[in-house]
Enzyme design. Sequence first.
Site, PDB file in Angstrom:
ATOM      1  N   HIS A  21      49.943  41.604  29.748  1.00 43.38           N
ATOM      2  CA  HIS A  21      50.615  40.686  30.430  1.00 43.38           C
ATOM      3  C   HIS A  21      50.273  39.203  29.768  1.00 43.38           C
ATOM      4  O   HIS A  21      49.258  39.106  28.774  1.00 43.38           O
ATOM      5  CB  HIS A  21      50.665  40.611  31.843  1.00 43.38           C
ATOM      6  CG  HIS A  21      49.210  40.265  32.368  1.00 43.38           C
ATOM      7  ND1 HIS A  21      48.320  39.020  32.143  1.00 43.38           N
ATOM      8  CD2 HIS A  21      48.460  41.352  33.197  1.00 43.38           C
ATOM      9  CE1 HIS A  21      47.251  39.255  32.818  1.00 43.38           C
ATOM     10  NE2 HIS A  21      47.245  40.594  33.410  1.00 43.38           N
ATOM     11  N   HIS A  24      46.369  38.348  29.090  1.00 41.32           N
ATOM     12  CA  HIS A  24      45.981  38.686  27.917  1.00 41.32           C
ATOM     13  C   HIS A  24      46.351  38.087  26.466  1.00 41.32           C
ATOM     14  O   HIS A  24      45.628  37.954  25.579  1.00 41.32           O
ATOM     15  CB  HIS A  24      46.346  40.364  27.718  1.00 41.32           C
ATOM     16  CG  HIS A  24      46.214  41.293  28.968  1.00 41.32           C
ATOM     17  ND1 HIS A  24      47.069  41.790  29.739  1.00 41.32           N
ATOM     18  CD2 HIS A  24      45.003  41.455  29.504  1.00 41.32           C
ATOM     19  CE1 HIS A  24      46.354  42.513  30.786  1.00 41.32           C
ATOM     20  NE2 HIS A  24      45.221  42.159  30.552  1.00 41.32           N
ATOM     21  N   CYS A 137      33.258  49.921  42.232  1.00 44.40           N
ATOM     22  CA  CYS A 137      34.773  49.715  42.401  1.00 44.40           C
ATOM     23  C   CYS A 137      35.320  50.103  40.907  1.00 44.40           C
ATOM     24  O   CYS A 137      35.246  49.785  39.842  1.00 44.40           O
ATOM     25  CB  CYS A 137      35.282  48.237  42.536  1.00 44.40           C
ATOM     26  SG  CYS A 137      36.951  48.008  42.211  1.00 44.40           S
ATOM     27  N   CYS A 140      37.441  47.440  38.756  1.00 53.31           N
ATOM     28  CA  CYS A 140      36.844  46.535  37.920  1.00 53.31           C
ATOM     29  C   CYS A 140      35.604  47.110  37.152  1.00 53.31           C
ATOM     30  O   CYS A 140      34.907  46.624  36.336  1.00 53.31           O
ATOM     31  CB  CYS A 140      36.439  45.217  38.501  1.00 53.31           C
ATOM     32  SG  CYS A 140      35.929  45.335  40.266  1.00 53.31           S
ATOM     33  N   CYS A 154      36.743  45.080  47.708  1.00 53.67           N
ATOM     34  CA  CYS A 154      36.750  44.411  46.386  1.00 53.67           C
ATOM     35  C   CYS A 154      37.376  43.195  46.395  1.00 53.67           C
ATOM     36  O   CYS A 154      38.847  43.354  46.482  1.00 53.67           O
ATOM     37  CB  CYS A 154      37.149  45.236  45.091  1.00 53.67           C
ATOM     38  SG  CYS A 154      37.239  44.341  43.860  1.00 53.67           S
ATOM     39  N   HIS A 157      40.423  43.360  43.741  1.00 54.47           N
ATOM     40  CA  HIS A 157      41.125  44.308  43.559  1.00 54.47           C
ATOM     41  C   HIS A 157      41.875  44.895  45.161  1.00 54.47           C
ATOM     42  O   HIS A 157      42.625  45.584  45.046  1.00 54.47           O
ATOM     43  CB  HIS A 157      40.922  45.453  42.873  1.00 54.47           C
ATOM     44  CG  HIS A 157      40.530  45.392  41.387  1.00 54.47           C
ATOM     45  ND1 HIS A 157      39.350  44.677  40.924  1.00 54.47           N
ATOM     46  CD2 HIS A 157      41.466  45.196  40.425  1.00 54.47           C
ATOM     47  CE1 HIS A 157      39.445  44.679  39.584  1.00 54.47           C
ATOM     48  NE2 HIS A 157      40.839  44.868  39.191  1.00 54.47           N
ATOM     49  N   LYS A 305      48.858  34.090  42.928  1.00 53.95           N
ATOM     50  CA  LYS A 305      48.204  35.109  41.851  1.00 53.95           C
ATOM     51  C   LYS A 305      49.041  35.683  41.397  1.00 53.95           C
ATOM     52  O   LYS A 305      50.127  36.223  41.890  1.00 53.95           O
ATOM     53  CB  LYS A 305      47.225  35.850  42.925  1.00 53.95           C
ATOM     54  CG  LYS A 305      46.106  36.696  42.375  1.00 53.95           C
ATOM     55  CD  LYS A 305      45.254  37.232  42.739  1.00 53.95           C
ATOM     56  CE  LYS A 305      44.309  38.240  41.906  1.00 53.95           C
ATOM     57  NZ  LYS A 305      44.028  39.594  42.216  1.00 53.95           N
TER      58      LYS A 305
END
Length: 515
Positions: A21, A24, A137, A140, A154, A157, A305
Amino acid sequence: MSTNQKFYVSTPIYYVNDQPHIGHAYTTIAADILARYYKLTLGENNVFFLTGTDEHGSKIANAAAKNNKELQQFVDEVSNVYKELWQSLNIKYNYFIRTTDKNHISAVKKFLEVLKQAKTAKGNGAIYEGIYQGLYCASCETFKKESDLINGLCPDHKVKPESLKEKNWFFKLSDYTELLKDLIENNTLSIVPETKKNEMLGFLNQGLEDIAISRPNVKWGIPVPFDQEQTVYVWVDALINYLTATGYNSEKNNFQKWWPADLHLMGKDILKFHSIIWPALLLAAGIPIPKKIFAHGYFTVDGQKMSKTIGNVINPREAAQKYGVDPLRYFLFAEIPFGEDGDFSYKRLDERYNSDLVNGLGNLVSRILTLAGKKYNNKVPTHSKNNFDKSIQLNKQTWENYHRLIQELKFHKVLENIWSWIKCCDEYIDKEKPWEHSKPDVMYDLLESIRHIAWMLLPFIPETSKKILEQLFTDENQRKQEYDKSFKQIAIWGGLAPGTLFEKKGILFPRISDL
Ligand code: MSP
């Protein structure tokens, strides 16, 4: 100017559990800007730009299962999507690494063997066997403490971590607290921006705990060479990519040329892995540590977010298809100060596209080439040097700022600096009205200005820069002479020879309504 004779820049290697996305793309374009800049200043062969994909671990194995795909096929496919995306965004990396590459697997094994024999800074064995009892987790790929969680979840996430009790190999990270503090404080390991450096020092002040570096129940990973029951913890596997790509485990002596890395670029989410765990592992293995780590901010989308659940994930390919690759590259780095959090919105992209690109750069280039073309028959006029001293001074300052700001990674300032020159040129045309009388000095200054602007823009918007230079040098030989110049020669005022043939051809940025 940098005193370095070579420049090695890396991006994180991205997980292949999902499609790429805009986040990145952001880091990878930033690395591309720097690589293109340093290629111009230090020469093509003295720059190494590394990116790639992170393909092991339970997160990836789960994603393959969810997609009903065989693992190898799944990672091949997503890794290819990344490669294709980088090509479409005009990203020119030197090496694309995959953690499933054979040479990486053997580099990781070699590194583990070295660690097994190594002593820490305090003379203890660098690794030892132990039992990990606690939380993990998988999203991650991180061991968590109760205190890291919010409402038992977490925080990144929003999932409940698994409870583990397993045998692992541990790395004696706790022996590195003081040493790392010193190295970071005195900038042997430079962490930028300053706020992030302070965050890491604050973290070190609490003291480090040892970390697990292997997993017993994760089959999709690199086997620990001295313990076939275990695979290497995916973060250790991933970090070693920076060594593999420069020839850590190969016969060729590239490693001496490129290592240590000049700059690891990343988002703030993974700074701890890079500024604490990575240098400590290297110190234990007796390998020099990287010079600089830069953590940029995170974006939200329209203030929220970016998440699949909200459905607001920006696909960089779509944005580039609508506006063009260069406008997207420009927008990301003009809009958000690099290092800070920022917001991506199509509304702002639209506004900047119109004001900065269509009405700013595009209009200026078109105006100058049209006016000068008509007046001087598409040939650069001779100048009488009336304005020359003033222009030389201004130009020198602009280039000095350019180099300083780009090396400090203040990309939005570099662009502001170029755009203030664009504005100056517009004001100069309005004031001098070179269409009323013959003013070859004014025209010369303007044509020469767009030559400098085109070169300064090259790392950011390479296609546009090329299009400007192709209009400014329509004769192939003259164009070749320009392209053969060094970056230093390019920056000398007066480089555009009178008599050079130019011609306005098309427009740089069509209006949005015409897209
Ligand atoms: N595989 C690890 C990295 C290993 S490096 C040895 C990883 N991969 S990731 O696919 O999750 O990529 C994280 C990186 O993607 C961030 O550090 C950042 O560079 C980029 N970004 C992902 N989302 C982002 C935003 N919303 N905003 C800005 N950049 C973001 O972590």
